[in-house]
Scaffold this active site. Sequence first.
Site, short mmCIF file in Angstrom:
data_model
loop_
_atom_site.label_atom_id
_atom_site.label_comp_id
_atom_site.label_asym_id
_atom_site.label_seq_id
_atom_site.Cartn_x
_atom_site.Cartn_y
_atom_site.Cartn_z
N ILE A 23 0.84 -1.20 0.00
CA ILE A 23 0.00 0.00 0.00
C ILE A 23 0.87 1.25 0.00
CG2 ILE A 23 -1.71 1.32 1.31
CD1 ILE A 23 -2.82 -1.36 2.32
N ASN A 106 1.93 4.97 7.26
CA ASN A 106 1.50 3.73 6.62
C ASN A 106 2.20 2.49 7.18
OD1 ASN A 106 0.61 1.93 4.22
ND2 ASN A 106 2.84 1.88 4.11
N SER A 157 -5.21 2.91 9.15
CA SER A 157 -5.83 2.11 10.19
C SER A 157 -6.25 0.77 9.60
CB SER A 157 -7.01 2.87 10.79
OG SER A 157 -7.63 2.13 11.82
N SER A 158 -7.36 0.21 10.05
CA SER A 158 -7.83 -1.08 9.56
C SER A 158 -9.25 -1.32 10.05
CB SER A 158 -6.92 -2.21 10.08
OG SER A 158 -7.50 -3.49 9.83
N TYR A 171 -3.33 -6.50 17.37
CA TYR A 171 -3.36 -5.71 16.13
C TYR A 171 -4.57 -4.79 16.09
CZ TYR A 171 -3.46 -4.55 11.17
OH TYR A 171 -3.50 -3.87 9.97
N LYS A 175 -4.74 -0.46 16.00
CA LYS A 175 -5.43 0.37 15.01
C LYS A 175 -6.53 1.22 15.65
CE LYS A 175 -2.87 -0.85 11.60
NZ LYS A 175 -1.93 0.14 11.01
#
Length: 290
Positions: A23, A106, A157-158, A171, A175
């Site tokens: 990404i 990122n 983020s996610s 994880y 985020k």
Amino acid sequence: MPTHYKAPLEGKVAIVTGGGRGIGAAISQNLASKGANVVLNYTSDSSRERTQILAERLAAEFGIQTTIVQASVGELDAAKKIVDAALELAAKIPDHGKVIDIIINNAGVARNDPLGKITVEEFNRQYKVNVLGPLLLVQEALPYLPTDRSGRIVNLSSVSATQGFLEQTVYGGTKAALDAMTRTWARELSERATVNSVNPGPVKTDMYGGTTVEFRERMRSWVEHAPLMHVKGKEWESKTEEEKQRLKADGGREGYPEEIAGVVGMLCTPDAAWTTGSVVSANGGMVMSL
């Protein structure tokens, strides 16, 4: 006489952590295509050649300045290395001054572990890169952010921050912390920069490609219900038989890095001047509200 077309980010200086692959590479490409001069950060020696080749290609293709800098995001000296590289790049741009216009946080790491097997070492590793790293970088860059609200900070983020996926205590927590910092920074930096998060779901990168079959099976129901992850028509016909079998097993496709980069790039333009403190969904509809 025709006037000179000014690209939306022409003359800007942008930092992209983890900017040489996945990404991050797509974001570096998108920002460069919009005229930004880009600092591509990378971590490991194995990524140096790939990042250098990308930087040189972007400079040649878009007529911009680029530089690469090796630094492990989250280490105490990394932020200064990255900011110093950005200031050196800014010095090459006529009349720009010591200003860092865009920061894209990122770089990130991930690992899935069931609750009973999470170690302190793994907790610290993920929080160090995913949470402390962005904090230290923005702190270091504070003196050099614009003072006219033209700055842009975008945090990657996610969907894991909100969806409670199995084995993502750590994880998902990192985020969620990044999203919380995004909202706080949007207020604290309101006269300097907009600050937003983007929350991808599964993306066709080395990181997601390294997940287990079991994890992908658990993700299947989410993918099946995401409206843009369905593959049909010409897109389906263009796939190999192996790819079709993979898509059937997964319930649909991942996002492509350039699709995430497009949203990030938009948030960096003047068109997004009225958007701050937001978590912007770039996940094919996997998450529709927050």
